[in-house]
Design a protein around this motif. Structure first.
Motif, PDB file in Angstrom:
ATOM      1  N   GLU A 268       0.819  -1.220   0.000  1.00 17.52           N
ATOM      2  CA  GLU A 268       0.000   0.000   0.000  1.00 17.52           C
ATOM      3  C   GLU A 268       0.853   1.270   0.000  1.00 17.52           C
ATOM      4  OE1 GLU A 268      -4.022   0.209   1.782  1.00 17.52           O
ATOM      5  OE2 GLU A 268      -3.029  -0.983   3.327  1.00 17.52           O
ATOM      6  N   LYS A 270       1.385   3.689  -2.028  1.00 16.26           N
ATOM      7  CA  LYS A 270       0.753   4.958  -2.442  1.00 16.26           C
ATOM      8  C   LYS A 270      -0.142   5.504  -1.331  1.00 16.26           C
ATOM      9  CE  LYS A 270       0.296   8.232  -5.136  1.00 16.26           C
ATOM     10  NZ  LYS A 270       1.423   9.086  -5.529  1.00 16.26           N
ATOM     11  N   ASN A 271      -0.914   4.595  -0.710  1.00 19.10           N
ATOM     12  CA  ASN A 271      -1.796   5.072   0.355  1.00 19.10           C
ATOM     13  C   ASN A 271      -1.031   5.480   1.602  1.00 19.10           C
ATOM     14  OD1 ASN A 271      -4.102   5.003  -1.063  1.00 19.10           O
ATOM     15  ND2 ASN A 271      -4.808   3.007  -0.280  1.00 19.10           N
ATOM     16  N   LEU A 274       0.103   8.887   0.805  1.00 18.17           N
ATOM     17  CA  LEU A 274      -0.990   9.869   0.889  1.00 18.17           C
ATOM     18  C   LEU A 274      -1.328  10.156   2.348  1.00 18.17           C
ATOM     19  CD1 LEU A 274      -3.263   8.677  -2.057  1.00 18.17           C
ATOM     20  CD2 LEU A 274      -1.941  10.809  -1.907  1.00 18.17           C
ATOM     21  N   SER A 275      -1.193   9.113   3.181  1.00 17.88           N
ATOM     22  CA  SER A 275      -1.449   9.311   4.606  1.00 17.88           C
ATOM     23  C   SER A 275      -0.356  10.182   5.231  1.00 17.88           C
ATOM     24  CB  SER A 275      -1.545   7.936   5.280  1.00 17.88           C
ATOM     25  OG  SER A 275      -2.016   8.064   6.578  1.00 17.88           O
TER      26      SER A 275
END
Ligand code: PLP
Length: 397
Positions: A268, A270-271, A274-275
Motif C-alpha cells: 500500500e 501509495k496510500n 498519501l497518509s
C-alpha cells in the motif's frame, strides 16, 4: 487547554535541562571550565559548498518563486533529485527503492517521524523501539494514542535482541523504529542484523495478517568511522519508510530540513504516502523551507568534515577505557554510551557535575545505569576534560 500538551511544555527533556544548566554554569565560571557533553549539536561547520549553493540559489533564482510556497510535499525537482540520489547510491537490486512520488520533504527528521507515525498509527496500536532509544519517540508515538513498546538491546553489544523482539510482537504491532547509527549508543547495526530483523518481521506480518513497517530513522546515516557501512534497509525489507535529515551529517540542525521516503516496494505504498501527506497537512508540516529544499537537492551525499568527530571519538574512547570505564563500541553518530560507575546513572551524573562534567543519564533513553556523552565538541574540550574524567573515576575507588 490540552493537559497532555501542557505537561510536555512544562517538563523539559533531560538533555535540554542539562544544556540549560551548562549555559548558566559557563556564565558563572567561564566557557572553558565547563565540559558540556549534553547535546547532539554538530560542532563542525557545514561545508563551504552549502554557503556557495545558497548564494548561487539566491543570486540566480527569481525571488518570488524562490521564497514562494512549493507543493505541500516539496518541490517536484527536489523530490526527483532525492529519489535519483537514493537509487544511484543505495539500490543493490533491480526494483526501485524510492520514487519522487513517494517522497515528502519535511522540517528535519523530527517532522519526518511525526508525519510517518501519524500516517500509520491508530489509537492502541503498538510501536516497538529498540532500547536505548531517542526519548522523543515516546512523545511522537503517544501523541497519536498508540503505545510505545521498548525492547531492550543485547546489554553488551547493544545490537537488537531478536528473541525479545519476537516476543514483543502481537496483532497490535504496526511498526518498529530502527535508528542506526544509534543515538545514544553510537552502535551501527550490521547487515546481518537487518536481514534477521527483516526475516522476523516478514514472518510475523504473515502470522498477524497485516504488515509491520520499519521506520528507519537515519539522521546519522553518513556519520560512521573506519570501514563501517550502514545497510540501506529498503534493500532488505519492503515495508520500510525512511526518515532522513541534514541536521547531523551536514551540520544544519537549525535549518530544519529532511524528508520521508516511502519505499515503492511497501504494501500500500501509495496510500501510506498519501497518509503521510495527510499527516503533514494535519500537523501543519507543509512546504518545508524552500531555500533549503533547493540547497538539499544540490548537496545530497555531501557531509561536513566528519574526521573531526572520529578524532574526538578516538581520543575520548581510549582515555575513558584507560581509566577503567566501560564504553559501548562506537562505530557511528557522535555519542559514547558509557557504564555509570554506580547503579544510579542520575546520581553518577550529579557526581560528574562536581568535576564540571555534564553527561546525560541513560534513564530517559529507556535503559538504566549508563550515561551518554555527546562528543560533537571541540578537540580542546575533549582533551581538557580528560583529567576530570580521571578524577571522577578515582572518586569511586
Ligand atoms: N532522530 C534521532 C535519533 C535524533 O537523535 C534526532 C536529533 O537529535 C532526531 C531524530 C531529530 O532530528 P532533526 O533535528 O533532523 O529533527
Amino acid at each position: 487547554m490540552n493537559e497532555k500538551m501542557l505537561g510536555l511544555g512544562v517538563s523539559r527533556s533531560v538533555i535540554r535541562e542539562i544544556f540549560e544548566y551548562a549555559k548558566l554554569r559557563k556564565a558563572e565560571i567561564g566557557n572553558d571550565k565547563v565540559f558540556d557533553f549534553s547535546i547532539g549539536n554538530p560542532s563542525v561547520p557545514a561545508p563551504e559548498s552549502v554557503k556557495n549553493e545558497l548564494i548561487s540559489i539566491l543570486e540566480n533564482t527569481d525571488p518570488v518563486s524562490l521564497h514562494g510556497y512549493t507543493s505541500a510535499q516539496g518541490d517536484t525537482s527536489v523530490r526527483q533529485a532525492i529519489s535519483d540520489f537514493i537509487e544511484k547510491t543505495y539500490n543493490i537490486g533491480k526494483e526501485p527503492i524510492s520514487s519522487p512520488d513517494l517522497i515528502y520533504i519535511t522540517s528535519g527528521a523530527a517532522a519526518a517521524l511525526t508525519c510517518s507515525l501519524t500516517a500509520l498509527l491508530n489509537k492502541d496500536d503498538e510501536v516497538i523501539v529498540l532500547a536505548p532509544f531517542f526519548p522523543e519517540y515516546r512523545v511522537f508515538v503517544e501523541r497519536t494514542g498508540a503505545k510505545l513498546v521498548p525492547v531492550m538491546c543485547n546489554n553488551e553489544t547493544f545490537r537488537p535482541d531478536f528473541d525479545k523482539i519476537k516476543s514483543a510482537i502481537n496483532e497490535k504491532t504496526v511498526a518498529v523504529i530502527v535508528n542506526s547509527p544509534n543515538n545514544p549508543t553510537g552502535v551501527v547495526y550490521p547487515e546481518e542484523d537487518i536481514k534477521k530483523l527483516s526475516d522476523i518481521l516478514s514472518k510475523k506480518s504473515k502470522e498477524i495478517g497485516h504488515p509491520i513497517y520499519i521506520i528507519a530513522d537515519e539522521p546519522y546515516r553518513e556519520l560512521v568511522y573506519g570501514n563501517t557501512s550502514v545497510p540501506y534497509i529498503p534493500n532488505f525489507y519492503d515495508n520500510t519508510i525512511v526518515c532522513y535529515s541534514l541536521s547531523k551529517s551536514l551540520s544544519l540542525p537549525g535549518e530544519r530540513i529532511g524528508y520521508v521516503s516511502v519505499s515503492p516496494r511497501a504494501k500500500e505504498a501509495k496510500n501510506i504516502y498519501l497518509s503521510v501527506c495527510g499527516a503533514g497537512r494535519a500537523l501543519g508540516f507543509v512546504c518545508a523551507t524552500s531555500m533549503f529544499q533547493f540547497m538539499m537537492a544540490r548537496c545530497l551525499g555531501q557531509t561536513s568534515d566528519i574526521s573531526v568527530y572520529e578524532n574526538n571519538r578516538n581520543i575520548l574512547c581510549s582515555a575513558l577505557r584507560d581509566n577503567g570505564y566501560t564504553v559501548v563500541s562506537p562505530d557511528g553518530a557522535f555519542y559514547l554510551f558509557v557504564k555509570a560507575l554506580e547503579s544510579d546513572a542520575k546520581a553518577f551524573c550529579e557526581k560528574a557535575k562536581e568535576f564540571e562534567l555534564l553527561l546525560v543519564p541513560s534513564d530517559d533513553f529507556g535503559c538504566e545505569g549508563y550515561v551518554r556523552i555527546a562528543y560533537c565538541t571541540s578537540e580542546k574540550q575533549i582533551r581538557d576534560s580528560l583529567p576530570a574524567f580521571k578524577k571522577l573515576a578515582e572518586s569511586y575507588k
